[in-house]
Write an enzyme that holds these catalytic residues in place. Structure first.
Site, PDB file in Angstrom:
ATOM      1  CG  HIS A  24      -2.105  -0.743   1.076  1.00 29.93           C
ATOM      2  ND1 HIS A  24      -2.951  -1.615   1.951  1.00 29.93           N
ATOM      3  CD2 HIS A  24      -2.845  -1.449  -0.380  1.00 29.93           C
ATOM      4  CE1 HIS A  24      -4.251  -2.392   1.260  1.00 29.93           C
ATOM      5  NE2 HIS A  24      -3.753  -1.570   0.403  1.00 29.93           N
ATOM      6  CG  HIS A  80      -9.580  -7.008  -3.528  1.00 31.40           C
ATOM      7  ND1 HIS A  80      -9.938  -6.021  -4.048  1.00 31.40           N
ATOM      8  CD2 HIS A  80      -8.881  -6.649  -2.567  1.00 31.40           C
ATOM      9  CE1 HIS A  80      -9.298  -5.220  -3.396  1.00 31.40           C
ATOM     10  NE2 HIS A  80      -8.398  -5.081  -2.889  1.00 31.40           N
ATOM     11  CD  GLU A  82      -5.340  -2.740  -2.415  1.00 35.49           C
ATOM     12  OE1 GLU A  82      -5.831  -3.659  -1.969  1.00 35.49           O
ATOM     13  OE2 GLU A  82      -4.555  -2.545  -2.008  1.00 35.49           O
ATOM     14  CG  ASP A  84      -2.883  -6.821  -3.871  1.00 33.20           C
ATOM     15  OD1 ASP A  84      -3.819  -6.097  -4.326  1.00 33.20           O
ATOM     16  OD2 ASP A  84      -2.848  -7.525  -2.734  1.00 33.20           O
ATOM     17  CG  HIS A 146      -8.596  -3.444   2.147  1.00 32.08           C
ATOM     18  ND1 HIS A 146      -7.799  -3.002   1.680  1.00 32.08           N
ATOM     19  CD2 HIS A 146      -8.896  -4.333   1.079  1.00 32.08           C
ATOM     20  CE1 HIS A 146      -7.222  -3.315   1.080  1.00 32.08           C
ATOM     21  NE2 HIS A 146      -7.737  -4.404   0.214  1.00 32.08           N
ATOM     22  CG  ASP A 165      -6.871  -8.445   0.562  1.00 32.02           C
ATOM     23  OD1 ASP A 165      -5.850  -8.554   0.017  1.00 32.02           O
ATOM     24  OD2 ASP A 165      -7.381  -6.723   0.036  1.00 32.02           O
ATOM     25  CE1 TYR A 193      -2.581  -8.981   4.534  1.00 34.64           C
ATOM     26  CE2 TYR A 193      -5.500  -8.953   5.947  1.00 34.64           C
ATOM     27  CZ  TYR A 193      -4.005  -9.128   4.340  1.00 34.64           C
ATOM     28  OH  TYR A 193      -5.280  -9.612   3.253  1.00 34.64           O
ATOM     29  CG  HIS A 226      -2.043 -11.102   0.889  1.00 30.05           C
ATOM     30  ND1 HIS A 226      -1.124 -11.020  -0.364  1.00 30.05           N
ATOM     31  CD2 HIS A 226      -3.146 -10.461   0.331  1.00 30.05           C
ATOM     32  CE1 HIS A 226      -1.584  -9.443  -1.055  1.00 30.05           C
ATOM     33  NE2 HIS A 226      -2.857  -9.097  -0.725  1.00 30.05           N
TER      34      HIS A 226
HETATM   35 FE1  FEO Z   1      -6.396  -5.292  -1.062  1.00 28.51          FE
HETATM   36 FE2  FEO Z   1      -4.582  -7.502  -1.275  1.00 28.51          FE
HETATM   37  O1  FEO Z   1      -5.458  -6.217  -1.935  1.00 28.51           O
END
Ligand code: FEO
Length: 398
Positions: A24, A80, A82, A84, A146, A165, A193, A226
């Site tokens: 981030h 998701h 994002e 990553d 999130h 996530d 986290y 993750h």
């Molecule tokens: Fe919200 Fe692992 O990205």
């Protein structure tokens, strides 16, 4: 990296990012790196669940290639958007030209803006499902866990939850499962986290866990996107999330401070002595010597947050400001605290800390302590008394 079968015909095909140190942007110090977990479900139809960060796109395709021809993928499930997880998507879509993207409406909107791919979408909502043959994938929208697009996938035949996530950790490892790694390290990374990513959404986390329990989903494995997969004890992370989401803290205090000429530090250490004398766990965190990510992680389990600073340019010291600013966004619930610090000619840090703690939502349970120049024995005794008073409240679970 070799693929790993996590359930019959369900493989981890992701990537381990050993060297990532900031996530981030500059906000999250990932001292243990991270992983981008992607899962391939092989049935009559083939589904890829989530992807990896763009620099790892070739690794993802190579891993998929250990099992199938990527061109045979029927569905790409995007829980998701994002980057990553979605960064590799354009290359995956190019390699799987017949695949349809399954995602939420918000995810579709975001993917079109991010990548503008020429691809067929199927938008799903909670309760929708797709059949892969002998396996089914059900979808549960999880907005703001999130991001607005976030979604969980669930394979009932395998009692497998794929929540992206949620329940993850930034933890690079050569192992994939919870029973293969040190549990203390695993929970420490899971807490860090949660504190740094999910804490502001705690009310939604609590509701989502209630919703999942209400749906009667049987879960014997949680495979986040993750870190480590929870196969031995998924209940451990569900219970921890339930506790964190309710704002429950441990019997612990954190003293966060910074100091110019050690006067505020002397106060912090006297307060620490007072807390410890009550038999309560306490941690001293000098803001400029501790990473913000680690402090935030410590605060997740701390009932009391005591913040101190010397007055500097009419305010508290910049390293303290950095952490308080971050806390003001994270808004921890049900915490108690106090302010303290030293000053030369005007006490400004302490009232400003009190104001900030109040804005964050931390209840001030003791008068602040402001000391001119250097604390004398009497003033240090008052610091110890304040520490003891707060230690008693922490011990009592107040
Ligand atoms: Fe919200 Fe692992 O990205």
């Amino acid at each position: 990296m070799d693929v790993v079968e996590i359930k019959p015909k369900v493989h981890w095909v992701g990537a381990v990012d050993w060297n990532l140190r900031y996530f981030h942007g500059p906000t999250y110090y990932t001292h243990r790196g991270t992983t981008y977990n992607s899962y391939l479900i092989q049935d009559e139809k083939i589904a890829l669940v989530d992807g990896v960060y763009e620099p790892f796109q070739d690794e993802l395709l190579e891993n998929i290639g250990q099992l199938i021809d990527p061109a045979d993928i029927d569905y790409i499930i995007v829980n998701h958007i994002e980057p990553d997880h979605s960064g590799a998507l354009p290359k995956v879509v190019a390699a799987a030209p017949n695949a349809k993207i399954i995602c939420s409406q918000k995810a579709k909107d975001g993917l079109e803006k991010y990548y503008g791919m020429d691809v067929e979408y199927r938008v799903v909502k909670t309760g929708d499902e797709i059949s892969l043959g002998s396996k089914t994938v059900k979808f549960i929208l999880a907005p703001m866990l999130h991001w607005p697009d976030s979604m969980f996938s669930y394979v009932p035949e395998d009692k497998l939850l794929l929540p992206n996530d949620a329940f993850g950790q930034h933890y690079a490892s050569s192992f994939r499962f919870d029973d293969q790694v040190d549990n203390h390290v695993l929970m420490e990374e899971a807490a860090r986290y949660y504190a740094n990513i999910l804490l502001p959404f705690s009310k939604l986390v609590a509701k989502k866990i209630e919703e999942i329990i209400g749906m009667g989903l049987e879960i014997d494995m949680i495979a986040p996107s993750h870190g480590i997969i929870w196969r031995q004890n998924p209940g451990q992370i569900l219970e921890a999330y339930t506790r964190w989401a309710r704002g429950e803290a441990g019997h612990k205090a954190v003293i966060l401070y910074d100091t110019m000429w050690n006067s505020t530090e002397s106060m912090a250490k006297a307060i620490l002595d007072g807390i410890i004398a009550e038999g309560v766990e306490a941690q001293l965190c000098k803001a400029s010597a501790t990473n913000t990510t680690e402090v935030i992680g410590e605060l997740l389990e701390a009932k009391a947050v005591l913040v101190g600073s010397s007055t500097f340019h009419g305010d508290y010291l910049p390293p303290v400001a950095t952490i308080l600013d971050e806390l003001s966004g994270l808004k921890p619930q049900n915490r108690i605290g106090m302010a303290f610090g030293s000053y030369g000619w005007r006490s400004e840090a302490v009232p400003h800390i009190e104001q900030m703690l109040t804005e964050i939502g931390i209840e001030l349970v003791h008068d602040s302590l402001a000391v001119n120049w250097r604390p004398n024995d009497e003033e240090l005794a008052k610091c110890r008394e304040a520490g003891a008073a707060i230690g008693k409240l922490v011990k009592a679970g107040k």
